[in-house]
Structures are given as structure tokens and as C-alpha cells.
Design a protein around this motif. Sequence first.
Motif, PDB file in Angstrom:
ATOM      1  N   ILE A   1     103.037  67.884 -41.045  1.00 45.56           N
ATOM      2  CA  ILE A   1     102.755  67.369 -42.388  1.00 45.56           C
ATOM      3  C   ILE A   1     102.048  68.403 -43.258  1.00 45.56           C
ATOM      4  O   ILE A   1     102.145  68.359 -44.487  1.00 45.56           O
ATOM      5  N   TRP A   2     101.340  69.351 -42.633  1.00 43.08           N
ATOM      6  CA  TRP A   2     100.640  70.373 -43.418  1.00 43.08           C
ATOM      7  C   TRP A   2     101.602  71.330 -44.117  1.00 43.08           C
ATOM      8  O   TRP A   2     101.209  72.084 -45.000  1.00 43.08           O
ATOM      9  N   GLY A   3     102.861  71.275 -43.747  1.00 43.80           N
ATOM     10  CA  GLY A   3     103.861  72.089 -44.421  1.00 43.80           C
ATOM     11  C   GLY A   3     104.564  71.358 -45.551  1.00 43.80           C
ATOM     12  O   GLY A   3     105.515  71.891 -46.132  1.00 43.80           O
ATOM     13  N   ALA A   4     104.089  70.160 -45.898  1.00 42.15           N
ATOM     14  CA  ALA A   4     104.754  69.358 -46.931  1.00 42.15           C
ATOM     15  C   ALA A   4     104.889  70.089 -48.266  1.00 42.15           C
ATOM     16  O   ALA A   4     105.985  70.129 -48.850  1.00 42.15           O
ATOM     17  N   PRO A   5     103.824  70.701 -48.803  1.00 44.42           N
ATOM     18  CA  PRO A   5     103.988  71.418 -50.083  1.00 44.42           C
ATOM     19  C   PRO A   5     105.015  72.541 -49.992  1.00 44.42           C
ATOM     20  O   PRO A   5     105.781  72.766 -50.937  1.00 44.42           O
ATOM     21  N   ALA A   6     105.032  73.234 -48.857  1.00 43.30           N
ATOM     22  CA  ALA A   6     105.974  74.345 -48.691  1.00 43.30           C
ATOM     23  C   ALA A   6     107.404  73.844 -48.589  1.00 43.30           C
ATOM     24  O   ALA A   6     108.318  74.392 -49.225  1.00 43.30           O
ATOM     25  N   THR A   7     107.622  72.795 -47.792  1.00 41.26           N
ATOM     26  CA  THR A   7     108.975  72.275 -47.607  1.00 41.26           C
ATOM     27  C   THR A   7     109.556  71.758 -48.915  1.00 41.26           C
ATOM     28  O   THR A   7     110.711  72.043 -49.263  1.00 41.26           O
ATOM     29  N   ILE A   8     108.771  70.988 -49.655  1.00 44.64           N
ATOM     30  CA  ILE A   8     109.247  70.462 -50.940  1.00 44.64           C
ATOM     31  C   ILE A   8     109.403  71.601 -51.938  1.00 44.64           C
ATOM     32  O   ILE A   8     110.349  71.632 -52.732  1.00 44.64           O
ATOM     33  N   GLY A   9     108.483  72.560 -51.908  1.00 47.10           N
ATOM     34  CA  GLY A   9     108.574  73.712 -52.803  1.00 47.10           C
ATOM     35  C   GLY A   9     109.835  74.529 -52.572  1.00 47.10           C
ATOM     36  O   GLY A   9     110.389  75.112 -53.515  1.00 47.10           O
ATOM     37  N   LEU A  10     110.307  74.567 -51.329  1.00 51.61           N
ATOM     38  CA  LEU A  10     111.528  75.319 -51.034  1.00 51.61           C
ATOM     39  C   LEU A  10     112.753  74.714 -51.710  1.00 51.61           C
ATOM     40  O   LEU A  10     113.713  75.423 -51.999  1.00 51.61           O
ATOM     41  N   TYR A  11     112.736  73.394 -51.961  1.00 52.00           N
ATOM     42  CA  TYR A  11     113.831  72.791 -52.731  1.00 52.00           C
ATOM     43  C   TYR A  11     113.894  73.432 -54.118  1.00 52.00           C
ATOM     44  O   TYR A  11     114.975  73.788 -54.614  1.00 52.00           O
ATOM     45  N   ALA A  12     112.725  73.554 -54.752  1.00 53.17           N
ATOM     46  CA  ALA A  12     112.676  74.124 -56.099  1.00 53.17           C
ATOM     47  C   ALA A  12     113.082  75.590 -56.093  1.00 53.17           C
ATOM     48  O   ALA A  12     113.847  76.049 -56.958  1.00 53.17           O
ATOM     49  N   ILE A  13     112.583  76.336 -55.128  1.00 50.89           N
ATOM     50  CA  ILE A  13     112.896  77.770 -55.056  1.00 50.89           C
ATOM     51  C   ILE A  13     114.379  77.988 -54.802  1.00 50.89           C
ATOM     52  O   ILE A  13     115.016  78.861 -55.421  1.00 50.89           O
ATOM     53  N   THR A  14     114.965  77.195 -53.913  1.00 52.70           N
ATOM     54  CA  THR A  14     116.400  77.322 -53.631  1.00 52.70           C
ATOM     55  C   THR A  14     117.223  77.001 -54.870  1.00 52.70           C
ATOM     56  O   THR A  14     118.198  77.705 -55.185  1.00 52.70           O
ATOM     57  N   GLY A  15     116.848  75.941 -55.584  1.00 58.34           N
ATOM     58  CA  GLY A  15     117.556  75.602 -56.817  1.00 58.34           C
ATOM     59  C   GLY A  15     117.470  76.704 -57.843  1.00 58.34           C
ATOM     60  O   GLY A  15     118.452  77.011 -58.537  1.00 58.34           O
TER      61      GLY A  15
END
Length: 222
Positions: A134-148
Amino acid sequence: MSLLTHRRVLQIAVPIVLSNLTVPLLGLVDTGVVGQLGQPQAIGAVGIGAIILTSIYWVFGFLRMGTSGLVAQAHGAGDQPEVGAHLLRALAIAAAAGLVFIALQAPIFWAAFRLAPASDAVEALARDYLAIRIWGAPATIGLYAITGWLIAVERTRAVLALQLLQNGLNVALDVWFVLGLGLGVAGVAWATLVAELSGVALGLWLARHVLGQARRAAGLWA
């Protein structure tokens, strides 16, 4: 802006296809490594834990397509500060959402196990897995934005590089943490967490110039 040709479309599409092919391989490795422990509870814990987090995070899948559309418009218009501003806003949403998930992890996981109950042994291991991931939540969701953003500016080779780094590191750490150090289910979670953080770090580095333009235009951290 260059003309739309078959070659240009292939240059954009092929790296995305290749990057998507690496995703199921990661799940196979996770299962294979955990299977070496000889504990069916461990396999079940990693499986249900990964499903819970994927279901939660995918709610924010709109950040990938939304960011891609808005950035593509700004990129086509040659408005570089706005290209970075759209990414900056999406990353802010990702960071806020990730922090909310971290803060509310107890009730979220309680609700998840009520919807998808498991045996006591599996649930206990899954909670250990989730408490790390769960501590990777900001990173995982942020990767959606970066990939887009990368797709919108036609840097799909960078998307492939990002996926190869993240998934390759995850696989290597899986083997080391689980089979080498004997960390079990926690080792799988730590491997994924480190890979997620490394992936978002590379993504931010790839976007450093436009993010810098966006913050200067907004008068932030001048």
C-alpha cells in the motif's frame, strides 16, 4: 507536426504492444517464485492481495487516458508549459489519492476481505502483503499519469523502457528476496514496492524538463 504515416503509427504502437506483453510474465514469475515455498496459502495470499490492489488502483485508470488526451492537445498546439501543467495536475491527484489509501488502509482492507473472504491463514498473509504494497499507492497511480503523458508526446519507447525496468527489477528482486533471503510473501511485496518506486522515479526523470517549465510558469519553487 510531422505527417501521420504508417511508419509513424507503428513507431508509436509497437513499443506499447511490447510493453503490455511484459505484464502477464510478471504475474507468472510471482506465482512461480511463491510456489517454490511449497505453501498454497502463500500463493493464495499473493493472488488475492494483488487483485485487491489492482481493483482499487484501476479506479484511477482515467488518469492515463485523461492525461493522454489533454496533453496531446497541448502538445499539438506547441504549448509546452501546458503539456507539463497537465502532467503536474495528474500527479497531484495521484499523490493525494495514494495518501488517502495509505491513511484509510485499515477500513479499505477490512471491506475488501468482507467482499472476498479467505481462510484465516491466507488472509493473515495477504494482510502482510497489503501492508507493504500500500505504501506504493502514490507511485502506482502516478505511473498511470506518466504513461499517459509519454504516449501523448509520442515517447512510447520510453514507456517500453519504463515497463522493462519496473518488471525486470521486480522479477530479479522476487527471486532474491523470496528464494535468496527467505522473506516469503513479504519478499514479493517488497520486490513490487521497490519496482514501483523505481518506475515512478524514472518516469519523473523522463518528464523533468516539462515539469520544470510547468512549475516555473505557475511560480512554484522558483
